[in-house]
Design a protein around this motif. Structure first.
Motif, PDB file in Angstrom:
ATOM      1  N   UNK A 101       0.864  -1.174   0.000  1.00 41.58           N
ATOM      2  CA  UNK A 101       0.000   0.000   0.000  1.00 41.58           C
ATOM      3  C   UNK A 101       0.903   1.226   0.000  1.00 41.58           C
ATOM      4  N   UNK A 102       0.625   2.155  -0.914  1.00 40.18           N
ATOM      5  CA  UNK A 102       1.502   3.313  -1.081  1.00 40.18           C
ATOM      6  C   UNK A 102       1.674   4.060   0.231  1.00 40.18           C
ATOM      7  N   UNK A 103       2.941   4.281   0.580  1.00 39.61           N
ATOM      8  CA  UNK A 103       3.275   5.018   1.781  1.00 39.61           C
ATOM      9  C   UNK A 103       3.197   4.226   3.070  1.00 39.61           C
ATOM     10  N   UNK A 104       2.788   2.948   2.984  1.00 39.92           N
ATOM     11  CA  UNK A 104       2.610   2.148   4.201  1.00 39.92           C
ATOM     12  C   UNK A 104       3.496   0.915   4.261  1.00 39.92           C
ATOM     13  N   UNK A 105       4.010   0.461   3.137  1.00 44.92           N
ATOM     14  CA  UNK A 105       4.916  -0.674   3.171  1.00 44.92           C
ATOM     15  C   UNK A 105       4.525  -1.801   2.237  1.00 44.92           C
ATOM     16  N   UNK A 106       5.346  -2.859   2.259  1.00 45.16           N
ATOM     17  CA  UNK A 106       5.121  -4.048   1.437  1.00 45.16           C
ATOM     18  C   UNK A 106       5.358  -5.282   2.292  1.00 45.16           C
ATOM     19  N   UNK A 107       4.586  -6.338   2.021  1.00 45.49           N
ATOM     20  CA  UNK A 107       4.612  -7.517   2.883  1.00 45.49           C
ATOM     21  C   UNK A 107       4.458  -8.807   2.072  1.00 45.49           C
ATOM     22  N   UNK A 108       4.958  -9.901   2.617  1.00 43.74           N
ATOM     23  CA  UNK A 108       4.611 -11.239   2.138  1.00 43.74           C
ATOM     24  C   UNK A 108       3.994 -11.984   3.302  1.00 43.74           C
ATOM     25  N   UNK A 109       2.759 -12.384   3.132  1.00 41.70           N
ATOM     26  CA  UNK A 109       2.006 -13.071   4.189  1.00 41.70           C
ATOM     27  C   UNK A 109       2.026 -12.272   5.491  1.00 41.70           C
ATOM     28  N   UNK A 110       1.927 -10.963   5.361  1.00 43.86           N
ATOM     29  CA  UNK A 110       1.826 -10.093   6.525  1.00 43.86           C
ATOM     30  C   UNK A 110       3.138  -9.648   7.132  1.00 43.86           C
ATOM     31  N   UNK A 111       4.262 -10.220   6.707  1.00 44.11           N
ATOM     32  CA  UNK A 111       5.570  -9.844   7.243  1.00 44.11           C
ATOM     33  C   UNK A 111       6.259  -8.853   6.306  1.00 44.11           C
ATOM     34  N   UNK A 112       6.856  -7.787   6.830  1.00 46.81           N
ATOM     35  CA  UNK A 112       7.537  -6.810   5.971  1.00 46.81           C
ATOM     36  C   UNK A 112       8.651  -7.467   5.161  1.00 46.81           C
ATOM     37  N   UNK A 113       8.865  -6.980   3.954  1.00 46.94           N
ATOM     38  CA  UNK A 113       9.915  -7.507   3.085  1.00 46.94           C
ATOM     39  C   UNK A 113      10.921  -6.415   2.777  1.00 46.94           C
ATOM     40  N   UNK A 114      12.126  -6.830   2.364  1.00 43.18           N
ATOM     41  CA  UNK A 114      13.157  -5.884   1.965  1.00 43.18           C
ATOM     42  C   UNK A 114      14.046  -6.561   0.923  1.00 43.18           C
ATOM     43  N   UNK A 115      14.692  -5.785   0.043  1.00 41.95           N
ATOM     44  CA  UNK A 115      15.559  -6.372  -0.976  1.00 41.95           C
ATOM     45  C   UNK A 115      16.875  -6.866  -0.397  1.00 41.95           C
ATOM     46  N   UNK A 116      17.635  -7.562  -1.213  1.00 43.09           N
ATOM     47  CA  UNK A 116      18.902  -8.118  -0.762  1.00 43.09           C
ATOM     48  C   UNK A 116      19.932  -7.012  -0.531  1.00 43.09           C
ATOM     49  N   UNK A 166       9.229  -9.730  -9.801  1.00 38.75           N
ATOM     50  CA  UNK A 166       9.544  -8.408  -9.257  1.00 38.75           C
ATOM     51  C   UNK A 166       9.334  -8.393  -7.750  1.00 38.75           C
ATOM     52  N   UNK A 167       8.245  -8.991  -7.301  1.00 35.63           N
ATOM     53  CA  UNK A 167       8.001  -9.070  -5.864  1.00 35.63           C
ATOM     54  C   UNK A 167       9.098  -9.865  -5.164  1.00 35.63           C
ATOM     55  N   UNK A 168       9.615 -10.894  -5.821  1.00 38.63           N
ATOM     56  CA  UNK A 168      10.710 -11.663  -5.232  1.00 38.63           C
ATOM     57  C   UNK A 168      11.990 -10.843  -5.135  1.00 38.63           C
ATOM     58  N   UNK A 169      12.201  -9.911  -6.070  1.00 33.46           N
ATOM     59  CA  UNK A 169      13.333  -8.977  -5.927  1.00 33.46           C
ATOM     60  C   UNK A 169      13.096  -8.084  -4.717  1.00 33.46           C
ATOM     61  N   UNK A 170      11.877  -7.615  -4.566  1.00 34.06           N
ATOM     62  CA  UNK A 170      11.545  -6.762  -3.420  1.00 34.06           C
ATOM     63  C   UNK A 170      11.788  -7.480  -2.103  1.00 34.06           C
ATOM     64  N   UNK A 171      11.608  -8.800  -2.101  1.00 35.40           N
ATOM     65  CA  UNK A 171      11.756  -9.592  -0.874  1.00 35.40           C
ATOM     66  C   UNK A 171      13.146 -10.190  -0.705  1.00 35.40           C
ATOM     67  N   UNK A 172      14.061  -9.920  -1.635  1.00 36.76           N
ATOM     68  CA  UNK A 172      15.420 -10.429  -1.513  1.00 36.76           C
ATOM     69  C   UNK A 172      15.624 -11.852  -1.974  1.00 36.76           C
TER      70      UNK A 172
END
Length: 232
Positions: A101-116, A166-172
């Motif tokens: 959600x714009x300005x609120x973050x990104x998640x996989x199954x409710x957990x925040x994600x970050x790139x490598x 692309x989402x997998x890049x976002x999640x590392x």
């Protein structure tokens, strides 16, 4: 709203038949099979989603689905013009859901994600794909870039649907992904996930990406500059 959208997408995806052995023998057969599946899914999602302007790909990775493979997902993105505001990707085969959600973050199954945190392409797992329809200029650009990239990275794969990669890049899970050509339906929502997670999104030349751009690149922050130089 986000939880409602997630619940809707997961519920609709659960009713999609599992991929089976391919039966189509010609391109018209493939297109007919896709239409039979896609049109009712699109209609159900639009009927059940909250009011708004939605970009929907009910079978991102339709080619894989029609070949009996599990690499496909359902994607929905709420947009304001060309700006994605909220997006949900769900993979029934993996039982996983990406959301942002714009300005609120990104998640996989409710957990925040970050790139490598990688800083060298020599250690990178990269992904690529191409639009569903042939785009001659994009095809030519992809062909020219590929040899240069192969000589600089650890591994290159096409792991299925564009949005999920692309989402997998976002999640590392992957380190970068690029595509030559225009494919806004699959890129809009995924670009939001990447941006909200902290990955760098641009064109393949490093310029700001828009839905009319002729190329797309997403990379971990420590790899983006080297990826742009290599693709050029």
């Amino acid at each position: 709203m986000l939880n409602t959208v997630i619940e809707t997408v997961v519920a609709v995806a659960a009713r999609i038949p599992a991929p089976s052995a391919p039966t189509a023998t010609t391109l018209p057969d493939l297109l007919s099979r896709f239409t039979e599946l896609d049109e009712p899914l699109q209609a159900e999602l639009r009927d059940r989603l909250p009011a708004g302007e939605w970009v929907i790909d009910s079978l991102d990775g339709a080619v894989q689905y029609l070949q009996g493979l599990p690499q496909w997902c359902v994607t929905v993105t709420l947009v304001d013009g060309d700006t994605p505001r909220l997006t949900v990707l769900h993979s029934p085969a993996l039982g996983e859901t990406y959301a942002a959600e714009r300005g609120k973050g990104a998640w996989r199954d409710g957990a925040p994600i970050r790139p490598s945190a990688k800083v060298s392409l020599a250690a990178a797992l990269a992904g690529t794909s191409h639009p569903a329809t042939s785009q001659p200029d994009a095809d030519a650009a992809a062909g020219k870039a590929l040899p240069a990239v192969l000589g600089r990275i650890a591994a290159l794969r096409n792991l299925g649907p564009t949005s999920w990669q692309i989402a997998d890049v976002a999640a590392g899970r992957m380190d970068l992904f690029w595509l030559f050509g225009q494919d806004a339906e699959n890129l809009l929502g995924a670009s939001l996930i990447a941006t909200e997670a902290g990955a760098v999104v641009s064109t393949t030349t490093g310029a700001p990406w828009t839905p009319t751009s002729s190329g797309f690149l997403v990379a971990a922050p420590g790899l983006h500059s080297e990826a742009v130089a290599t693709l050029a």
